[in-house]
Design an enzyme around this catalytic site. Structure first.
Site, PDB file in Angstrom:
ATOM      1  CE1 TYR A  26      -3.102   2.918   0.727  1.00 20.01           C
ATOM      2  CE2 TYR A  26      -1.857   3.466   2.562  1.00 20.01           C
ATOM      3  CZ  TYR A  26      -2.974   3.541   1.636  1.00 20.01           C
ATOM      4  OH  TYR A  26      -3.765   5.052   1.866  1.00 20.01           O
ATOM      5  CD  GLU A  48      -7.464   8.024   4.865  1.00 23.98           C
ATOM      6  OE1 GLU A  48      -7.348   8.187   6.068  1.00 23.98           O
ATOM      7  OE2 GLU A  48      -6.500   7.475   4.175  1.00 23.98           O
ATOM      8  CD1 TRP A  56      -3.724   2.494   6.123  1.00 16.52           C
ATOM      9  CD2 TRP A  56      -5.798   3.311   6.108  1.00 16.52           C
ATOM     10  NE1 TRP A  56      -4.092   2.611   4.810  1.00 16.52           N
ATOM     11  CE2 TRP A  56      -5.399   2.944   4.719  1.00 16.52           C
ATOM     12  CE3 TRP A  56      -7.179   3.909   6.397  1.00 16.52           C
ATOM     13  CZ2 TRP A  56      -6.302   3.352   3.682  1.00 16.52           C
ATOM     14  CZ3 TRP A  56      -8.022   4.105   5.293  1.00 16.52           C
ATOM     15  CH2 TRP A  56      -7.464   3.771   3.757  1.00 16.52           C
TER      16      TRP A  56
END
Length: 200
Positions: A26, A48, A56
């Site tokens: 990522y 988000e 995350w």
């Protein structure tokens, strides 16, 4: 955030990374790379917002589940979701089942549809608030992130506070927050310089 230099390939990377392959992928292929793809921008801002109060990694691990649950983050399709869809999603184990956040994604899709109709491009609206290409933050919401957060809230969007919007801008290359010594910083800077911004 310090630099990490203990990866198997010997490449230095941002210190917020852990050692997992998925997180490194990522970071290397997505985070900080400038994007003007409307679906991707909308998805990233939604995700988000879903991260609020969570890590995350939790959201990233469930990203495919979110894509399946939320019609691939197609704005038109999502804006048509109703109460029955919310109840269905609250039973979906592939996502974080938080009613407020689920309803916010659907609500924000309707907001995005209106914004796109008024502005002509969601990407153009977001990128008008981008930091200067050479700018690098210090981890706190930048003035640009605060301004975009305020603009979105004024238009009725939810879960778009300054911290969430700052993370969105980092992820989509509107702010290049790769560590100066990170192996991906230069590539993201070059991609930003070459980027053809919407409406220009």
């Amino acid at each position: 955030m310090p630099l990490r230099e203990d990866f198997p390939d010997g490449q230095p990377r941002c210190g917020w990374l852990d050692s997992s392959d998925s997180y490194r992928e990522y970071h290397d292929l997505e985070w900080g790379h400038p994007s003007v793809d409307e679906r991707h921008l909308f998805e990233q801002l939604c995700l988000e917002g879903m991260q609020a109060g969570l890590s995350w990694r939790t959201i990233l691990n469930k990203r495919e589940g979110y894509r399946q649950a939320f019609a691939g983050f197609d704005i038109e399709a999502l804006a048509a979701f109703g109460p029955d869809d919310v109840e269905r999603l609250l039973r979906d184990p592939g996502i974080v089942r938080h009613r407020g956040k689920i309803e916010a994604i659907i609500h924000n899709a309707a907001c995005a549809r209106r914004l796109r109709a008024e502005q002509g491009s969601l990407a153009a609206f977001f990128w008008r608030h981008a930091a200067a290409p050479a700018a690098m933050g210090d981890g706190r919401p930048t003035p640009e992130a605060v301004a975009l957060s305020k603009a979105l809230k004024k238009l009725g969007w939810k879960f778009v506070g300054p911290t969430t919007v700052h993370a969105f801008m980092q992820a989509t290359g509107m702010i290049n927050d790769h560590h100066p010594g990170c192996c991906r910083r230069t590539a993201c800077s070059q991609a930003r310089r070459a980027l053809r911004l919407p409406g220009r």
